[in-house]
Scaffold this motif. Sequence first.
Motif, PDB file in Angstrom:
ATOM      1  N   ARG A  65     -13.867  27.375  39.553  1.00  0.00           N
ATOM      2  CA  ARG A  65     -14.512  28.423  38.770  1.00  0.00           C
ATOM      3  C   ARG A  65     -14.405  28.101  37.281  1.00  0.00           C
ATOM      4  NH1 ARG A  65     -11.734  34.183  37.675  1.00  0.00           N
ATOM      5  NH2 ARG A  65     -13.282  35.055  36.234  1.00  0.00           N
ATOM      6  N   LYS A  66     -15.497  28.307  36.556  1.00  0.00           N
ATOM      7  CA  LYS A  66     -15.513  28.075  35.115  1.00  0.00           C
ATOM      8  C   LYS A  66     -15.042  29.349  34.414  1.00  0.00           C
ATOM      9  CE  LYS A  66     -19.100  26.062  33.290  1.00  0.00           C
ATOM     10  NZ  LYS A  66     -20.459  25.854  32.726  1.00  0.00           N
ATOM     11  N   ARG A  67     -13.896  29.257  33.757  1.00  0.00           N
ATOM     12  CA  ARG A  67     -13.341  30.398  33.028  1.00  0.00           C
ATOM     13  C   ARG A  67     -13.740  30.260  31.563  1.00  0.00           C
ATOM     14  NH1 ARG A  67      -8.234  30.998  32.467  1.00  0.00           N
ATOM     15  NH2 ARG A  67      -8.066  33.219  32.867  1.00  0.00           N
ATOM     16  N   VAL A  68     -14.482  31.224  31.055  1.00  0.00           N
ATOM     17  CA  VAL A  68     -15.000  31.175  29.695  1.00  0.00           C
ATOM     18  C   VAL A  68     -14.366  32.290  28.883  1.00  0.00           C
ATOM     19  CG1 VAL A  68     -17.166  30.142  30.401  1.00  0.00           C
ATOM     20  CG2 VAL A  68     -16.971  32.627  30.287  1.00  0.00           C
ATOM     21  N   GLY A  69     -14.449  32.123  27.564  1.00  0.00           N
ATOM     22  CA  GLY A  69     -13.918  33.150  26.676  1.00  0.00           C
ATOM     23  C   GLY A  69     -12.411  33.241  26.691  1.00  0.00           C
ATOM     24  N   ARG A  70     -11.730  32.123  26.879  1.00  0.00           N
ATOM     25  CA  ARG A  70     -10.265  32.136  26.966  1.00  0.00           C
ATOM     26  C   ARG A  70      -9.634  31.245  25.896  1.00  0.00           C
ATOM     27  NH1 ARG A  70     -11.595  35.827  29.379  1.00  0.00           N
ATOM     28  NH2 ARG A  70     -10.905  36.604  31.408  1.00  0.00           N
ATOM     29  N   GLY A  71     -10.212  31.236  24.699  1.00  0.00           N
ATOM     30  CA  GLY A  71      -9.592  30.514  23.605  1.00  0.00           C
ATOM     31  C   GLY A  71     -10.257  29.183  23.311  1.00  0.00           C
ATOM     32  N   PRO A  72     -10.054  28.665  22.099  1.00  0.00           N
ATOM     33  CA  PRO A  72     -10.732  27.428  21.692  1.00  0.00           C
ATOM     34  C   PRO A  72     -10.205  26.184  22.395  1.00  0.00           C
ATOM     35  CG  PRO A  72      -9.198  28.130  19.990  1.00  0.00           C
ATOM     36  CD  PRO A  72      -9.219  29.218  21.004  1.00  0.00           C
ATOM     37  N   ALA A  73      -9.013  26.233  22.960  1.00  0.00           N
ATOM     38  CA  ALA A  73      -8.459  25.035  23.595  1.00  0.00           C
ATOM     39  C   ALA A  73      -9.244  24.636  24.831  1.00  0.00           C
ATOM     40  CB  ALA A  73      -6.987  25.255  23.957  1.00  0.00           C
ATOM     41  N   SER A  74      -9.881  25.582  25.491  1.00  0.00           N
ATOM     42  CA  SER A  74     -10.642  25.268  26.704  1.00  0.00           C
ATOM     43  C   SER A  74     -12.003  24.665  26.398  1.00  0.00           C
ATOM     44  CB  SER A  74     -10.826  26.535  27.542  1.00  0.00           C
ATOM     45  OG  SER A  74     -11.606  27.482  26.831  1.00  0.00           O
ATOM     46  N   GLY A  75     -12.468  24.797  25.150  1.00  0.00           N
ATOM     47  CA  GLY A  75     -13.800  24.335  24.816  1.00  0.00           C
ATOM     48  C   GLY A  75     -14.891  25.328  25.159  1.00  0.00           C
ATOM     49  N   LEU A  76     -14.523  26.419  25.790  1.00  0.00           N
ATOM     50  CA  LEU A  76     -15.494  27.447  26.178  1.00  0.00           C
ATOM     51  C   LEU A  76     -15.013  28.815  25.720  1.00  0.00           C
ATOM     52  CD1 LEU A  76     -16.321  26.240  29.799  1.00  0.00           C
ATOM     53  CD2 LEU A  76     -17.762  25.995  27.784  1.00  0.00           C
ATOM     54  N   GLY A  77     -14.390  28.863  24.569  1.00  0.00           N
ATOM     55  CA  GLY A  77     -13.906  30.131  24.036  1.00  0.00           C
ATOM     56  C   GLY A  77     -14.924  30.794  23.132  1.00  0.00           C
ATOM     57  N   LYS A  78     -14.649  31.988  22.718  1.00  0.00           N
ATOM     58  CA  LYS A  78     -15.491  32.792  21.822  1.00  0.00           C
ATOM     59  C   LYS A  78     -16.899  32.947  22.354  1.00  0.00           C
ATOM     60  CE  LYS A  78     -17.004  33.325  17.058  1.00  0.00           C
ATOM     61  NZ  LYS A  78     -17.137  32.701  15.725  1.00  0.00           N
ATOM     62  N   THR A  79     -17.810  32.026  22.067  1.00  0.00           N
ATOM     63  CA  THR A  79     -19.200  32.159  22.507  1.00  0.00           C
ATOM     64  C   THR A  79     -19.416  31.686  23.940  1.00  0.00           C
ATOM     65  OG1 THR A  79     -19.679  30.009  21.510  1.00  0.00           O
ATOM     66  CG2 THR A  79     -20.115  31.957  20.173  1.00  0.00           C
ATOM     67  N   SER A  80     -18.362  31.268  24.634  1.00  0.00           N
ATOM     68  CA  SER A  80     -18.422  30.904  26.052  1.00  0.00           C
ATOM     69  C   SER A  80     -19.430  29.804  26.351  1.00  0.00           C
ATOM     70  CB  SER A  80     -18.758  32.139  26.903  1.00  0.00           C
ATOM     71  OG  SER A  80     -17.782  33.140  26.696  1.00  0.00           O
ATOM     72  N   GLY A  81     -19.593  28.867  25.415  1.00  0.00           N
ATOM     73  CA  GLY A  81     -20.494  27.751  25.625  1.00  0.00           C
ATOM     74  C   GLY A  81     -21.949  28.053  25.361  1.00  0.00           C
ATOM     75  N   ARG A  82     -22.245  29.251  24.823  1.00  0.00           N
ATOM     76  CA  ARG A  82     -23.643  29.623  24.591  1.00  0.00           C
ATOM     77  C   ARG A  82     -24.077  29.431  23.142  1.00  0.00           C
ATOM     78  NH1 ARG A  82     -25.964  32.582  28.752  1.00  0.00           N
ATOM     79  NH2 ARG A  82     -24.538  33.102  30.446  1.00  0.00           N
ATOM     80  N   GLY A  83     -23.216  28.861  22.306  1.00  0.00           N
ATOM     81  CA  GLY A  83     -23.604  28.568  20.942  1.00  0.00           C
ATOM     82  C   GLY A  83     -23.676  29.807  20.075  1.00  0.00           C
ATOM     83  N   ALA A  84     -24.367  29.675  18.941  1.00  0.00           N
ATOM     84  CA  ALA A  84     -24.491  30.774  17.990  1.00  0.00           C
ATOM     85  C   ALA A  84     -25.962  31.009  17.673  1.00  0.00           C
ATOM     86  CB  ALA A  84     -23.698  30.473  16.716  1.00  0.00           C
ATOM     87  N   LYS A  85     -26.227  32.042  16.894  1.00  0.00           N
ATOM     88  CA  LYS A  85     -27.588  32.381  16.495  1.00  0.00           C
ATOM     89  C   LYS A  85     -27.752  32.151  14.999  1.00  0.00           C
ATOM     90  CE  LYS A  85     -27.359  36.604  17.968  1.00  0.00           C
ATOM     91  NZ  LYS A  85     -27.761  37.977  18.319  1.00  0.00           N
ATOM     92  N   GLY A  86     -28.976  32.217  14.535  1.00  0.00           N
ATOM     93  CA  GLY A  86     -29.238  32.151  13.108  1.00  0.00           C
ATOM     94  C   GLY A  86     -29.063  30.765  12.530  1.00  0.00           C
ATOM     95  N   GLN A  87     -28.400  30.708  11.368  1.00  0.00           N
ATOM     96  CA  GLN A  87     -28.264  29.443  10.645  1.00  0.00           C
ATOM     97  C   GLN A  87     -27.495  28.407  11.455  1.00  0.00           C
ATOM     98  OE1 GLN A  87     -26.049  29.743   7.044  1.00  0.00           O
ATOM     99  NE2 GLN A  87     -26.718  27.772   6.247  1.00  0.00           N
ATOM    100  N   ARG A  88     -26.511  28.838  12.193  1.00  0.00           N
ATOM    101  CA  ARG A  88     -25.697  27.892  12.962  1.00  0.00           C
ATOM    102  C   ARG A  88     -26.462  27.270  14.122  1.00  0.00           C
ATOM    103  NH1 ARG A  88     -20.155  28.262  11.995  1.00  0.00           N
ATOM    104  NH2 ARG A  88     -19.568  29.918  10.538  1.00  0.00           N
ATOM    105  N   ALA A  89     -27.557  27.893  14.539  1.00  0.00           N
ATOM    106  CA  ALA A  89     -28.334  27.350  15.645  1.00  0.00           C
ATOM    107  C   ALA A  89     -29.378  26.345  15.187  1.00  0.00           C
ATOM    108  CB  ALA A  89     -29.027  28.488  16.407  1.00  0.00           C
ATOM    109  N   ARG A  90     -29.543  26.167  13.863  1.00  0.00           N
ATOM    110  CA  ARG A  90     -30.546  25.255  13.343  1.00  0.00           C
ATOM    111  C   ARG A  90     -29.963  23.862  13.156  1.00  0.00           C
ATOM    112  NH1 ARG A  90     -32.165  30.258  14.377  1.00  0.00           N
ATOM    113  NH2 ARG A  90     -34.332  30.614  13.741  1.00  0.00           N
ATOM    114  N   SER A  91     -30.835  22.861  13.243  1.00  0.00           N
ATOM    115  CA  SER A  91     -30.384  21.493  13.029  1.00  0.00           C
ATOM    116  C   SER A  91     -30.098  21.267  11.556  1.00  0.00           C
ATOM    117  CB  SER A  91     -31.460  20.501  13.510  1.00  0.00           C
ATOM    118  OG  SER A  91     -32.644  20.656  12.752  1.00  0.00           O
ATOM    119  N   GLY A  92     -29.131  20.411  11.270  1.00  0.00           N
ATOM    120  CA  GLY A  92     -28.767  20.129   9.893  1.00  0.00           C
ATOM    121  C   GLY A  92     -27.855  21.162   9.276  1.00  0.00           C
TER     122      GLY A  92
END
Length: 263
Positions: A65-92
């Motif tokens: 099972r993929k456990r998401v939202g459990r801290g930055p050490a797992s690589g799937l914390g905070k945004t749970s692998g879904r990235g961000a919106k706005g400026q952070r979602a743009r290239s560059g």
Amino acid sequence: FSQVFVQSMFLRLQVRTTKRPECLVAQRFAHEKTAADWLANVQKNAEVNVALNNLRDNPGSKHSRKRVGRGPASGLGKTSGRGAKGQRARSGFNIPRGFEGGQTPHWKSARKFGFTNAMFARRYSLVNVQKIQQWIDEGKIDASVPITMATLFKSGAAGKLRRNQVGVKILGKGADKLTHKIDLEVTQISDSALTAINQLGGSVNLVHYNKVGMKSHVKPENFKKLPYLAPAPSNINRKLRKPMSQPAQHPEWLARQQELAAE
């Protein structure tokens, strides 16, 4: 076990519809017509040692099972692998170091103490005497002719000419392994390396180039293509001189020493 028991076991596995490990036995031998055929097949493959207690699914058929939202050490914390919106979602996208969202950053508003001359530091390419001897033994450098900084850079002994480097400095590591008489033309040299070279009858000439002059010395062909870039002449830099070690290169120092001796 008896033939009746084998027949009952075969029929029971055939009617099973769940995904328990026992069903895999029925699926494996579903093409067999009778219990006798199934028993013969089991005896034929006895070396495989297939039993109800060691049946397993195929490797890779089950995933953890993929456990998401459990801290930055797992690589799937905070945004749970879904990235961000706005400026952070743009290239560059990039946040400069020290940027605090538009307010005056702390490093700019805080008081500064002291000073540094790091921007005026002279950086050299360091070459040991041991490497020069190794390059001579391998035939990469000819010891019968004077060895200049261009020779050291082109042969790879001094590495690659970096942007902030102003010359080559010779160090004395492996000075006891030096066996050839060499004539060097470099920017700096340590006392141990100078002693080892002089003991074998060699000579060292200290020269100084600015950044443009160093490039023209290492790659003069580039300046022939661009005639408006005249190679800068070499000059003696007072911070790089060693008059006591090489008095022949410093006639003004010799004249002063003679005046002091006469007095």
